[in-house]
Design an enzyme around this catalytic site. Structure first.
Site, mmCIF file in Angstrom:
data_model
loop_
_atom_site.group_PDB
_atom_site.id
_atom_site.type_symbol
_atom_site.label_atom_id
_atom_site.label_comp_id
_atom_site.label_asym_id
_atom_site.label_seq_id
_atom_site.Cartn_x
_atom_site.Cartn_y
_atom_site.Cartn_z
ATOM 1 N N ASP A 1 9.393 2.853 -0.438
ATOM 2 C CA ASP A 1 8.334 3.527 0.313
ATOM 3 C C ASP A 1 8.552 3.214 1.802
ATOM 4 O O ASP A 1 8.172 2.156 2.281
ATOM 5 C CB ASP A 1 6.957 3.039 -0.161
ATOM 6 C CG ASP A 1 5.852 3.703 0.628
ATOM 7 O OD1 ASP A 1 4.662 3.486 0.301
ATOM 8 O OD2 ASP A 1 6.150 4.447 1.593
ATOM 9 N N LYS B 1 4.434 9.471 8.569
ATOM 10 C CA LYS B 1 4.240 8.937 9.916
ATOM 11 C C LYS B 1 5.233 9.518 10.930
ATOM 12 O O LYS B 1 5.116 10.666 11.345
ATOM 13 C CB LYS B 1 4.259 7.405 9.882
ATOM 14 C CG LYS B 1 3.083 6.810 9.062
ATOM 15 C CD LYS B 1 3.081 5.306 9.070
ATOM 16 C CE LYS B 1 2.146 4.758 8.026
ATOM 17 N NZ LYS B 1 0.726 4.715 8.452
ATOM 18 N N TYR C 1 0.863 -1.179 0.000
ATOM 19 C CA TYR C 1 0.000 0.000 0.000
ATOM 20 C C TYR C 1 0.893 1.220 0.000
ATOM 21 O O TYR C 1 1.816 1.321 0.821
ATOM 22 C CB TYR C 1 -0.897 -0.015 1.240
ATOM 23 C CG TYR C 1 -1.834 1.167 1.366
ATOM 24 C CD1 TYR C 1 -1.603 2.150 2.325
ATOM 25 C CD2 TYR C 1 -2.946 1.300 0.544
ATOM 26 C CE1 TYR C 1 -2.461 3.236 2.450
ATOM 27 C CE2 TYR C 1 -3.808 2.382 0.670
ATOM 28 C CZ TYR C 1 -3.556 3.345 1.621
ATOM 29 O OH TYR C 1 -4.412 4.411 1.736
HETATM 30 P P1 KE4 Z 1 -0.866 8.413 4.359
HETATM 31 O O1 KE4 Z 1 -1.345 9.108 3.101
HETATM 32 O O2 KE4 Z 1 -1.972 7.593 5.011
HETATM 33 O O3 KE4 Z 1 -0.173 9.362 5.320
HETATM 34 O O4 KE4 Z 1 0.291 7.384 3.936
HETATM 35 C C1 KE4 Z 1 0.016 6.409 2.958
HETATM 36 C C2 KE4 Z 1 0.983 5.259 3.111
HETATM 37 C C3 KE4 Z 1 2.018 5.142 2.198
HETATM 38 N N1 KE4 Z 1 2.918 4.145 2.284
HETATM 39 C C4 KE4 Z 1 2.839 3.226 3.279
HETATM 40 C C5 KE4 Z 1 3.871 2.139 3.344
HETATM 41 C C6 KE4 Z 1 1.801 3.293 4.250
HETATM 42 O O5 KE4 Z 1 1.741 2.348 5.229
HETATM 43 C C7 KE4 Z 1 0.852 4.327 4.164
HETATM 44 C C8 KE4 Z 1 -0.311 4.440 5.125
HETATM 45 N N2 KE4 Z 1 -0.459 3.380 6.073
HETATM 46 C C9 KE4 Z 1 -1.801 3.101 6.499
HETATM 47 C C10 KE4 Z 1 -1.779 2.010 7.577
HETATM 48 N N3 KE4 Z 1 -1.089 0.829 7.165
HETATM 49 C C11 KE4 Z 1 -2.524 4.312 6.979
HETATM 50 C C12 KE4 Z 1 -3.767 4.072 7.815
HETATM 51 C C13 KE4 Z 1 -4.987 4.631 7.151
HETATM 52 O O6 KE4 Z 1 -5.124 4.515 5.918
HETATM 53 O O7 KE4 Z 1 -5.819 5.179 7.901
#
Ligand code: KE4
Length: 430
Positions: free
Chosen positions: A239, A267, A144
């Protein structure tokens, strides 16, 4: 436990917010109960609207590696708020955070701040396409990279949890430029490349997958991607939104000694405030506007308040170096969970890298998307509810990570082991 205030807040929220939440995976849909509305966080603990206290292993999905409301982070935010919250103009704080990240991750020669991990990955892909003049990207099933259109094809995290790994609204035109391959499977990458000679701009990978549960890279996988990208002049993007400053101060690239061309971050870099970033080789990064032609922008990029929180967090991590403690605490959980799995007779397996853990309800080894989805998500839902009832707050999805923080005490860990033992046996109950 009484969850009635959360229940009524959820009823109210659903009238004004789609699904009652601002991010789908928070809705607890795959674990069969209404989501908790949280009111307070301190150290390793969170409290919900009914006053229930939980040991927290979500940590805001990763940012809270120091624990909630760390005094140094709160002080930095408070002091900055009294000065200014946002200008939309450059500030020294942005230079300081960029210089700090560059000093921690040698593959990053230049860095651009944004406000989320999604913005970071979206921008990195556009930059790689602009730099190479090529259109296609390779990603891995179950990984993701945020909710950008290019990534919502066999995506992980909430997309996988809610059964929409391929989202409506993503056009055929976009989807055709995203080539999915199998994690830990270099031949599947070679096949995609030979079928698209000279057409691939970037390979984007979670160097430790954390969005199909935690799936470590097998020996040679990351090095193999590096060799392929060198041979084919493809931009290798790590990533590290989740793994950056998590699995070591230098992230997964620091742990495995592989240098990507671009890195995306999020994060922890914001210490709980909205910060994303992408960075890497100077010659690539200087393709970005206003130096180069690849456009990318953001009103709140480098926001002073968020920079202050990120700086306080990274400086504390650098000064206090909690990583060996995090390793001991996380290994303790993993070892005790393994004992509990053995004595329960439940079909389950674990993965862990540093303070990112996952307990899969399958007895298959989990090395990729196909093996991850053999997990029994009903068993996970029962396990989740039992852990919650025992005061342990883990991610409401089989396909997420469990995060240990520097604030978790030995007593917290022992309580968690006891709850795990009881929760495992509850998964066989009807
Ligand atoms: P954000 O746009 O949610 O800040 O980041 C996206 C993202 C990109 N790359 C990786 C490896 C990530 O894990 C994420 C976001 N992680 C999820 C939880 N595994 C966010 C939680 C959510 O969507 O509410």
């Amino acid at each position: 436990m009484n969850y009635s205030n959360s229940h009524s807040l959820f009823e109210r929220a659903r009238k004004s917010i789609p699904g009652g939440v601002n991010s789908p995976v928070r809705a607890f849909k795959s674990v069969g109960i209404d989501p908790l509305f949280l009111t307070r966080g301190e150290g390793a603990y969170v409290w919900d609207a009914d006053g229930n206290k939980f040991i927290d292993y979500v940590g805001s999905w990763g940012p809270m590696i120091l624990g909630h409301s760390h005094p140094k982070v709160v002080e930095a935010i408070r002091n900055q708020a009294l000065i200014a919250t946002s200008f939309g103009a450059p500030t020294e704080l942005e230079i300081e955070l960029a210089e700090l990240v560059i000093s921690i991750m040698p593959s990053i020669e230049m860095l651009r701040m944004v406000s989320s991990g999604t913005e970071a990955t979206m921008s990195a892909i556009r930059l790689a396409r602009g730099y190479t003049g090529r259109e296609k990207i390779i990603k891995f099933e179950g990984c993701y990279h945020g909710h950008g259109d290019s990534f919502l094809i066999k995506a992980g995290s909430g997309a996988l949890t809610l059964g929409a790994p391929n989202s409506p609204g993503v056009t055929e035109g976009t989807a055709k430029d995203t080539l999915n391959t199998r994690y830990n499977d270099l031949p599947s990458v070679e096949n995609r490349i030979s079928a698209n000679e000279g057409g691939i701009a970037a390979i984007i990978v979670e160097p430790i997958a954390g969005n199909m549960g935690v799936v470590p890279p097998q020996p040679g996988f990351l090095a193999g991607l590096r060799q392929i990208c060198d041979r084919e002049n493809i931009v290798l993007i790590f990533d590290e939104v989740m793994t950056g400053f998590r699995v070591s101060l230098g992230g997964a690239q620091g742990l495995y000694g592989i240098r990507p061309d671009l890195t995306t971050l999020g994060k922890i870099i914001g210490g709980g405030l909205p910060v994303g970033a992408f960075g890497g080789k100077r010659e690539i990064m200087e393709m970005l506007s206003p130096v180069g032609p690849v456009y990318q922008a953001g009103t709140l990029s480098g926001n002073p308040l968020a920079m202050a929180a990120g700086l306080a967090t990274l400086r504390t991590l650098k000064d206090e170096n909690p990583y060996s403690e995090l390793e001991k605490k996380s290994a303790f959980l993993e070892t005790c969970f393994a004992d509990n799995i053995r004595s329960s007779g439940i079909k389950a397996t674990q993965t862990r890298i540093g303070s990112m853990l996952c307990l899969f309800f399958t007895d298959n080894p989990v090395t990729d998307y196909e093996s991850a989805v053999t997990s029994d998500t009903n068993a996970f839902a029962k396990y989740f509810r039992a852990m919650l009832g025992d005061g342990i707050y883990i991610a409401p999805s089989q396909f997420e990570a469990m995060f240990v923080s520097a604030a978790h005490s030995q007593e917290d860990l022992e309580r968690t082991v006891g709850a795990n033992r009881k929760a495992l046996s509850s998964t066989t109950a009807n």
